[in-house]
Design a protein around this motif. Structure first.
Motif, PDB file in Angstrom:
ATOM      1  N   GLN A 326     -11.788   5.690   9.595  1.00 20.05           N
ATOM      2  CA  GLN A 326     -11.106   7.142   9.701  1.00 20.05           C
ATOM      3  C   GLN A 326     -11.521   7.866   8.476  1.00 20.05           C
ATOM      4  O   GLN A 326     -10.740   8.773   8.086  1.00 20.05           O
ATOM      5  N   ASP A 327     -12.189   7.274   7.496  1.00 20.60           N
ATOM      6  CA  ASP A 327     -12.567   7.897   6.206  1.00 20.60           C
ATOM      7  C   ASP A 327     -11.286   8.114   5.521  1.00 20.60           C
ATOM      8  O   ASP A 327     -11.091   9.257   4.888  1.00 20.60           O
ATOM      9  N   PRO A 328     -10.294   7.097   5.175  1.00 21.31           N
ATOM     10  CA  PRO A 328      -9.389   7.411   4.580  1.00 21.31           C
ATOM     11  C   PRO A 328      -9.492   7.221   2.841  1.00 21.31           C
ATOM     12  O   PRO A 328     -10.461   6.535   2.285  1.00 21.31           O
ATOM     13  N   ASP A 329      -8.673   7.760   2.159  1.00 23.43           N
ATOM     14  CA  ASP A 329      -8.641   7.422   0.803  1.00 23.43           C
ATOM     15  C   ASP A 329      -7.527   6.765   0.334  1.00 23.43           C
ATOM     16  O   ASP A 329      -7.761   5.857  -0.562  1.00 23.43           O
ATOM     17  N   VAL A 330      -6.141   6.922   1.023  1.00 23.96           N
ATOM     18  CA  VAL A 330      -5.231   6.122   0.703  1.00 23.96           C
ATOM     19  C   VAL A 330      -4.746   5.461   2.029  1.00 23.96           C
ATOM     20  O   VAL A 330      -4.371   6.035   2.974  1.00 23.96           O
ATOM     21  N   ILE A 331      -4.291   4.197   2.126  1.00 22.87           N
ATOM     22  CA  ILE A 331      -3.806   3.531   3.183  1.00 22.87           C
ATOM     23  C   ILE A 331      -2.437   2.786   2.858  1.00 22.87           C
ATOM     24  O   ILE A 331      -2.141   2.278   1.930  1.00 22.87           O
ATOM     25  N   LEU A 332      -1.529   2.952   3.868  1.00 27.93           N
ATOM     26  CA  LEU A 332      -0.214   2.261   3.712  1.00 27.93           C
ATOM     27  C   LEU A 332      -0.012   1.226   4.880  1.00 27.93           C
ATOM     28  O   LEU A 332      -0.160   1.606   5.949  1.00 27.93           O
ATOM     29  N   VAL A 333      -0.078  -0.008   4.543  1.00 29.81           N
ATOM     30  CA  VAL A 333       0.256  -1.019   5.645  1.00 29.81           C
ATOM     31  C   VAL A 333       1.779  -1.445   5.290  1.00 29.81           C
ATOM     32  O   VAL A 333       2.002  -1.859   4.371  1.00 29.81           O
ATOM     33  N   GLY A 334       2.279  -1.129   6.560  1.00 30.49           N
ATOM     34  CA  GLY A 334       3.914  -1.435   6.452  1.00 30.49           C
ATOM     35  C   GLY A 334       4.217  -2.813   5.957  1.00 30.49           C
ATOM     36  O   GLY A 334       5.160  -2.967   5.374  1.00 30.49           O
ATOM     37  N   GLU A 335       3.382  -3.717   6.358  1.00 34.70           N
ATOM     38  CA  GLU A 335       3.831  -5.205   5.852  1.00 34.70           C
ATOM     39  C   GLU A 335       2.661  -6.073   6.110  1.00 34.70           C
ATOM     40  O   GLU A 335       1.963  -6.235   7.071  1.00 34.70           O
TER      41      GLU A 335
END
Length: 508
Positions: A326-335
């Motif tokens: 999805q062409d991300p710059d920043v990713i948050l992975v919950g766990e």
């Protein structure tokens, strides 16, 4: 009557002290919302404020229902709706709160029932509504409904601790359990296996997701409800309790173009709140920020949030693979809970993404050991990790009733500072006061931040033993969580007992 319309006093705000729940005891909340009217006490008289001064009939109807002379006024529609919510929120007593139903034919994801509105005459429906509404009023994060041989216990988790509440009669256990399971769209006939579901309720304009977990126990079914306030106040990094130097260091990490930022700690220590506060610092207008969470606790503007669904095989690892497209710059992975997810997190950081994720470890240095134990090569971890933030939550002393005391020698020794025995600090008033609960009010964080510089990266790469790794970290300026807790004890923010409960005693 119409000639009097222009002379109605116009109010910009309806103050909290003007509201009197006794005035609306017999007035349905749906009716006052529909007509945008609210009664209150103003300048020694009873007043009715409305949004539309030309709609006189509802004014007259409400005045007739109140059975007394009233003064009419106008106020903005938004202010009237806020006043209605505040007044009805204060009104409902535990024993007589209206029902909190959820239509079993409407998915909970799309329908939220208002706990302030009427709509259920069954005693069980009223009991469920009363339990939920009282929990919201007291700021509880969880509700425990626990059946025992001779009692049905209800406990609220407030500021991290459980407090027992007056429970409904034991004979209502099956009906109350069934009501909660219907709200969460669980299988009523299944009483032998654990189940999980979600309901949605409203308190006025506030929507609350209720995660419902049911497990079979010896005396019936034990229900735990997690209250997730979808529109809850979101904290900024400034409000989390980090010391100024640590806060500046953490903000510097957020400006990194790529790498991994770990936030660690046990369940319920505020990791998600910290990560959301970090995301709010980013330029989301010009960055593509995507998250994958279980669950989505708060909805964030300008950020794409994906909910994990293990039942349809949408796991953290699988969702993360698709997020990468999805062409991300920043990713948050919950766990990060398994090797597959850990490998994708590392790969994402190596390909130019800033990745935030959480781990369950006791301290910041432990995150390195945990990732290596999962199977991540130390050299990859050394090149990708930017920082590890470990945290706990401690209750804050109530400023209205806290009292001075001397730091006991045993607590000073447990904190690793025996020389501070007898130092003047503050303690909680056990009886508390009207403003607090047992001498405490609210919570704050205590933290330790391990920023990965060249020396720390080399220690990770060479898999230095834990004791040597900690020594190198301390030499590089790392401050342990207990040191942050001690600062807050001496500042009168919390107590030594709270810090030791959250962190434990200093290791030798």
């Amino acid at each position: 009557m119409s000639d009097a319309v222009p002379s109605l006093p116009a109010l910009d705000r309806i103050e909290e002290e003007w509201l009197d729940p006794a005035l609306i005891e017999n007035v349905p909340v749906d009716w006052v919302r529909r007509h945008a009217l609210v009664p209150f006490r103003w300048e020694g008289r009873i007043a009715i404020a409305g949004a539309d001064p030309a709609a006189l009939q509802p004014y007259e109807d409400l005045a007739l229902l109140l059975g007394t002379e009233t003064v009419w006024a106008t106020a903005p529609a938004e202010e009237i709706q806020r006043a209605i919510d505040r007044c009805y929120f204060r009104r409902a007593p535990v024993a007589a709160a209206p029902a909190a139903g959820a239509d079993a034919n409407v998915p909970a994801r799309h329908k939220a029932d208002d706990l302030l509105a009427g709509g259920g005459d069954a005693p069980v429906a009223q009991a469920v509504n009363a339990i939920l509404l009282e929990a919201v009023k007291r700021g509880a994060s969880d509700i425990h409904v626990e059946p025992f041989a001779n009692a049905l216990a209800v406990r609220y988790r407030i500021d991290g601790l459980l407090y027992e509440q007056p429970g409904p009669p034991r004979h209502l256990e099956q009906a109350l359990t069934a009501r909660l399971k219907v709200m969460a769209h669980l299988d009523l006939a299944e009483k032998r296996l654990p189940q999980d579901g979600v309901a949605r309720v409203r308190v006025g304009a506030r929507e609350i997701d209720v995660r419902v977990s049911s497990v079979p126990v010896a005396e019936g079914e034990r229900i735990v409800l997690r209250l997730l306030h979808r529109e809850a106040t979101r904290y900024s990094l400034n409000e989390l309790g980090m010391p100024p130097a640590m806060l500046e260091q953490f903000r510097a990490v957020l400006r990194e173009p790529h790498g991994i930022v770990f936030v660690t700690g046990p369940t319920g220590c505020g990791k998600t709140t910290t990560l959301y506060a970090a995301l709010r610092e980013l330029d989301t207008a010009h960055l593509n920020v995507l998250t994958i969470e279980d669950p989505i606790e708060y909805q964030l503007p300008n950020i794409g949030q994906i909910q994990v669904h293990p039942k349809i095989d949408l796991t953290f690892a699988r969702g993360l693979r698709h997020v990468m497209r999805q062409d991300p710059d920043v990713i948050l992975v919950g766990e990060t809970r398994d090797l597959e997810t850990a490998e994708i997190v590392v790969r994402a950081s190596l390909t130019g993404h800033l990745v935030f994720t959480t781990l369950h470890t006791n301290d910041a240095p432990g995150a390195v050991t945990r990732m290596v134990d999962m199977g991540i090569p130390p050299y990859l971890l050394a090149s990708t990790t930017r920082a590890v933030l470990a945290q706990r939550l401690v209750r804050c002393l109530c400023p209205a009733c806290r009292r001075e005391t001397g730091l006991p020698a045993a607590e000073a020794a447990a904190l690793g500072q025996p020389a501070l025995a007898g130092r003047r600090v503050w303690e909680a008033e056990p009886a508390g006061c009207p403003d607090c609960l047992g001498g405490y009010k609210g919570r704050t964080g205590i933290h330790e931040l391990l920023a990965v510089g060249p020396a720390i990266a080399e220690a990770i790469r060479t898999a230095a033993p834990p004791a040597e790794f900690r020594r190198l970290a301390l030499a590089a300026g790392f401050r342990e969580m207990l040191a942050d807790g001690l600062d807050k004890i001496l500042a009168g923010v919390t107590t030594a007992a709270e810090v030791l409960r959250a962190v434990g005693v200093r290791r030798a």
